[in-house]
Design an enzyme around this catalytic site. Sequence first.
Site, PDB file in Angstrom:
ATOM      1  N   GLU A  67      -4.468   3.939   6.462  1.00 47.00           N
ATOM      2  CA  GLU A  67      -4.301   3.639   4.925  1.00 47.00           C
ATOM      3  C   GLU A  67      -4.727   5.093   4.152  1.00 47.00           C
ATOM      4  O   GLU A  67      -4.455   5.440   3.280  1.00 47.00           O
ATOM      5  CB  GLU A  67      -4.678   2.481   4.356  1.00 47.00           C
ATOM      6  CG  GLU A  67      -4.659   2.061   3.264  1.00 47.00           C
ATOM      7  CD  GLU A  67      -5.281   1.002   2.450  1.00 47.00           C
ATOM      8  OE1 GLU A  67      -5.270   0.009   3.076  1.00 47.00           O
ATOM      9  OE2 GLU A  67      -6.263   1.255   1.456  1.00 47.00           O
TER      10      GLU A  67
ATOM     11  N   SER B 273     -10.473  -0.190   3.280  1.00 42.69           N
ATOM     12  CA  SER B 273      -9.773  -0.320   4.617  1.00 42.69           C
ATOM     13  C   SER B 273      -9.388   1.051   5.090  1.00 42.69           C
ATOM     14  O   SER B 273      -8.502   1.516   4.400  1.00 42.69           O
ATOM     15  CB  SER B 273      -8.690  -1.168   4.368  1.00 42.69           C
ATOM     16  OG  SER B 273      -8.849  -2.495   3.885  1.00 42.69           O
TER      17      SER B 273
ATOM     18  N   ARG C 248       0.676  -1.258  -0.030  1.00 42.40           N
ATOM     19  CA  ARG C 248      -0.141   0.001   0.059  1.00 42.40           C
ATOM     20  C   ARG C 248       1.002   1.440  -0.035  1.00 42.40           C
ATOM     21  O   ARG C 248       0.661   2.317   0.769  1.00 42.40           O
ATOM     22  CB  ARG C 248      -0.783   0.009   1.248  1.00 42.40           C
ATOM     23  CG  ARG C 248      -2.145  -1.027   1.215  1.00 42.40           C
ATOM     24  CD  ARG C 248      -2.853  -0.857  -0.017  1.00 42.40           C
ATOM     25  NE  ARG C 248      -4.153  -1.557   0.303  1.00 42.40           N
ATOM     26  CZ  ARG C 248      -4.128  -2.785  -0.332  1.00 42.40           C
ATOM     27  NH1 ARG C 248      -3.168  -3.379  -0.731  1.00 42.40           N
ATOM     28  NH2 ARG C 248      -5.228  -3.799   0.204  1.00 42.40           N
TER      29      ARG C 248
END
Length: 338
Positions: free
Chosen positions: A334, A238, A162
């Site tokens: 995130e 997320s 990520r």
Amino acid sequence: MKNNINLKEYNTFGIEVFAKEFYSINSALDAKTFFLQENFNDRELLIIGGGSNLLFTEDFNGAVVHNEIKGTSVESENENEVLLKVGAGENWHEFVLHCINEGYAGLENLSLIPGNVGASPMQNIGAYGVEVKDLITEVEAIRIRDAEIVTFSNPECEFDYRSSIFKTTCKNEYFITSVTFKLTKSPVFNISYGAIKSQLEHNNIDIQTVNIKDISDAVITIRQSKLPDPKEIGNSGSFFKNPIIDNDTFEKLKKTHKDMPAYKLPKGGYKLAAGWLIEKTGWKGYTEGNYGVHEKQALVLVNYGGATGLEIYDLSERVLLSVENKFGITLEREVNII
Ligand code: EPU
């Protein structure tokens, strides 16, 4: 350029905030001209694509630049492979469906991820055992300070879980105009992820004759069963990253939490499931006013309509503290907080 634009439609959390200036960019040339003319020494700049990884906590007092660069072209192809150059403003899922229709394999596990193509290298989007870093060959971008066109090869993107150079050392320095993907015509299926296997069985698909459309359909069903559709319930996928811990910490935690899901990493250490950690602290399905923690996937924070970004941020802080107190692990967000 427009003034005082409501950004509600431009972020999948559906947060109502206003941007002082709002620009739409439709081509790479447009982008070059724009960044040659404008300099952002005097005001803040925020580049947005699909708005699927943002949480606005206040009005944006600078310039929002919306990437609307479209177009997909075949750069080269042979019997086995195709190189596709895709405009950063294309919708991700529509692009994946286009590839499936054309018989170009590689992206099927990444079906139904919200957002635009330009964001895919930024945070190296991934799902069900595939990350976009395995398929990207090049990223073309405009350097904001001098409007130069820069091409990043795959290694130059410094992809990680990520993450990429566009989120780390070069944060806010580039405007991505296109992404080039190498896809295959003779697919290698990635069905190692348990949920995909069970979904294919459930759909009566024979693993021997499975095709990319079957996999995409299975992924779509799994995602729809767990993750809220941002068109119905505001969310950003997320909210936290899955934490990575070292072997010693893992061994200690495993003693007291025998059922804790963990994935051993090739380079050492373990990746834990943040959703599981959050669920164990009791937050799953928690609702306060018009926001909360999703009832089917604790990693997703949701806005049922009308919540403010600060409320959601505050909730994320409380979730983070609970996980820290119970497991001694500090989750990392995130989502970009603006
Ligand atoms: N789990 C729970 N409770 C929950 C959620 C998950 O116990 O509320 C457990 C599951 O039972 C499973 C494990 O946690 O054992 C992992 O759950 P899941 O397969 O749903 O995946 P995830 O780790 O929660 C990651 C990505 C998702 C991606 C899925 C599928 C991150 C931060 N998230 O989620 O990506 O779709 O894997 O590959 O890496 C996103 O980044 O926005 C995103 C949705």
